[in-house]
Design an enzyme around this catalytic site. Sequence first.
Site, PDB file in Angstrom:
ATOM      1  N   ALA A  56       0.851  -1.203   0.000  1.00  0.00           N
ATOM      2  CA  ALA A  56       0.000   0.000   0.000  1.00  0.00           C
ATOM      3  C   ALA A  56       0.877   1.239   0.000  1.00  0.00           C
ATOM      4  O   ALA A  56       1.208   1.796   1.039  1.00  0.00           O
ATOM      5  CB  ALA A  56      -0.930  -0.001   1.220  1.00  0.00           C
ATOM      6  N   GLY A  57       1.309   1.629  -1.212  1.00  0.00           N
ATOM      7  CA  GLY A  57       2.124   2.835  -1.379  1.00  0.00           C
ATOM      8  C   GLY A  57       1.241   3.897  -1.989  1.00  0.00           C
ATOM      9  O   GLY A  57       0.443   4.532  -1.290  1.00  0.00           O
ATOM     10  N   THR A  65       8.341   7.774   8.954  1.00  0.00           N
ATOM     11  CA  THR A  65       9.169   8.876   9.459  1.00  0.00           C
ATOM     12  C   THR A  65       8.936   9.028  10.962  1.00  0.00           C
ATOM     13  O   THR A  65       7.779   8.992  11.420  1.00  0.00           O
ATOM     14  CB  THR A  65       8.799  10.180   8.718  1.00  0.00           C
ATOM     15  OG1 THR A  65       8.969   9.961   7.326  1.00  0.00           O
ATOM     16  CG2 THR A  65       9.681  11.346   9.163  1.00  0.00           C
ATOM     17  N   ILE A  72      26.128  24.610 -11.553  1.00  0.00           N
ATOM     18  CA  ILE A  72      26.805  25.905 -11.376  1.00  0.00           C
ATOM     19  C   ILE A  72      28.103  25.720 -10.571  1.00  0.00           C
ATOM     20  O   ILE A  72      29.122  26.343 -10.860  1.00  0.00           O
ATOM     21  CB  ILE A  72      25.849  26.919 -10.684  1.00  0.00           C
ATOM     22  CG1 ILE A  72      24.723  27.295 -11.649  1.00  0.00           C
ATOM     23  CG2 ILE A  72      26.600  28.158 -10.184  1.00  0.00           C
ATOM     24  CD1 ILE A  72      23.558  28.023 -11.003  1.00  0.00           C
ATOM     25  N   GLU A  91       4.483  11.550   0.650  1.00  0.00           N
ATOM     26  CA  GLU A  91       3.146  12.162   0.770  1.00  0.00           C
ATOM     27  C   GLU A  91       2.442  12.241  -0.586  1.00  0.00           C
ATOM     28  O   GLU A  91       1.717  13.191  -0.876  1.00  0.00           O
ATOM     29  CB  GLU A  91       3.213  13.514   1.485  1.00  0.00           C
ATOM     30  CG  GLU A  91       3.795  13.348   2.894  1.00  0.00           C
ATOM     31  CD  GLU A  91       3.469  14.449   3.854  1.00  0.00           C
ATOM     32  OE1 GLU A  91       2.425  15.089   3.696  1.00  0.00           O
ATOM     33  OE2 GLU A  91       4.263  14.654   4.788  1.00  0.00           O
ATOM     34  N   SER A 135       4.670  12.570  -7.541  1.00  0.00           N
ATOM     35  CA  SER A 135       4.221  13.575  -8.520  1.00  0.00           C
ATOM     36  C   SER A 135       3.102  13.009  -9.392  1.00  0.00           C
ATOM     37  O   SER A 135       2.171  13.729  -9.771  1.00  0.00           O
ATOM     38  CB  SER A 135       5.387  13.994  -9.419  1.00  0.00           C
ATOM     39  OG  SER A 135       6.288  14.805  -8.698  1.00  0.00           O
ATOM     40  N   GLU A 136       3.186  11.720  -9.693  1.00  0.00           N
ATOM     41  CA  GLU A 136       2.159  11.079 -10.528  1.00  0.00           C
ATOM     42  C   GLU A 136       0.804  11.112  -9.809  1.00  0.00           C
ATOM     43  O   GLU A 136      -0.238  11.379 -10.424  1.00  0.00           O
ATOM     44  CB  GLU A 136       2.570   9.630 -10.849  1.00  0.00           C
ATOM     45  CG  GLU A 136       3.765   9.506 -11.796  1.00  0.00           C
ATOM     46  CD  GLU A 136       5.125   9.891 -11.178  1.00  0.00           C
ATOM     47  OE1 GLU A 136       5.231   9.971  -9.930  1.00  0.00           O
ATOM     48  OE2 GLU A 136       6.070  10.109 -11.955  1.00  0.00           O
TER      49      GLU A 136
END
Length: 384
Positions: free
Chosen positions: A132-133, A160, A340, A366, A369-370
């Site tokens: 369950a991710g 966490t 840089i 949390e 991005s998908e």
Amino acid sequence: MSNIYGLTEEQEMMRDSVREFADGEIAGIASEIDRSEELPLDLCKQMGEMGLMGMTVPEELDGAGLDMVTYCLAIEEVTRASASIGLTMAAHNGLVVAPIQMFGNEAQKKKYLPPLARGEVLGCFCLTEPQAGSDAAGTQTTAVKKGDKWIVNGRKIYITNGGFAKTAVLTAVTAPGQGTNGISSFIADTDHPGFIVGTTEKNKLGMRGSNTVELLFEDLEVPEENLLGGEGEGFKNFMKTLDGGRIGIGAMGVGIGQACLDSSVKYARERKQFGKPIGTFQAIAHKIATMATELEAARLLVLHAARVRDAGKPYTRPASMCKLFASEMSMRASNEAIQIHGGYGFTIDYPVERYFRDAKLLEIGEGTSEIQRHVISRDLLNLG
Ligand code: COS
């Protein structure tokens, strides 16, 4: 600089005092925290004393009684110094304190919020499991009612603060076969028998100072009064919690982005090649211009999402938008910051390689991005 973000005097004052604290107490040890892979618990206590561990909790419950905007400003400042500490603070406030505040009854709030808000104890949020991710409803942990207790069995991963937490919020299936409506949430005391801390993740790509563990629940007894919200409401409670948490992750992206910009500007002014500071070359100057512009856009998205939430309006979409943009911005910014810095940026003599490693987690934790694009697009398309 005058107030260009429409902040109140109180919000600015709090931001400035957290900035001073982060510069004075965190920035100097950030690299060591990363290398040692150890969460400095005394620093968490100090943050509690400053009101950073219960920022939105009312003062009568020992919190700082502040709004979401101020919380985001504080997360940004702490993360700018150390993303590992920023994550510890965000998980504690956004994923543990927040759901107890939102869904807890009066007795639960009175019992659990003050020690969390004072920073005396850490909290952990237990959702993710091996199966369950992104599919948060795939939870296999179960809670079975026996007398006046719930007996919880299962395994959670990538938790966490889990190795140090005294208070945990968790999800478990209470009505098998009922999908998301069969999942409930609970508050658990981690010193109860059956709450077992498993493997601690070592050598993570980034966020190395934040504590990430596996948790095992073996006939863990949770008193019936520790059901958080109604039976079967756990999935929705945790989704609402994540909406708020995602604003905090957006603020973390802004913190890392700001750190990248600060380092890059300093380096581009000091580093000379071909007899001139490298910032005089357009190739470098334009990288900095892009970095600063995207950072500002992310900051405004985060402030917007926080303000929507403070106004009591629905914030699922703005939360996902700010999380998506700010996390991806921090990844781009840290990539360019290393570029840089050239060869120096690839070593641990400069902090930009840490920013790069830490930023990656923001595109994953949390909600990837998908998942954020999924949440945003389905809200717009409304196709069911
Ligand atoms: N706020 C309130 N309710 C919500 C909600 C939200 N943000 N998101 C979903 N719900 C409700 C839905 O409205 C639905 O309610 P009904 O049954 O009354 O219709 C119910 O919850 C089930 O929602 P949905 O069908 O959308 O569930 P899915 O299984 O499709 O999951 C996603 C949706 C993918 C968005 C969810 O699983 C998710 O966010 N995954 C990422 C998990 C994550 O971020 N994990 C990181 C944890 S690390 S700290």
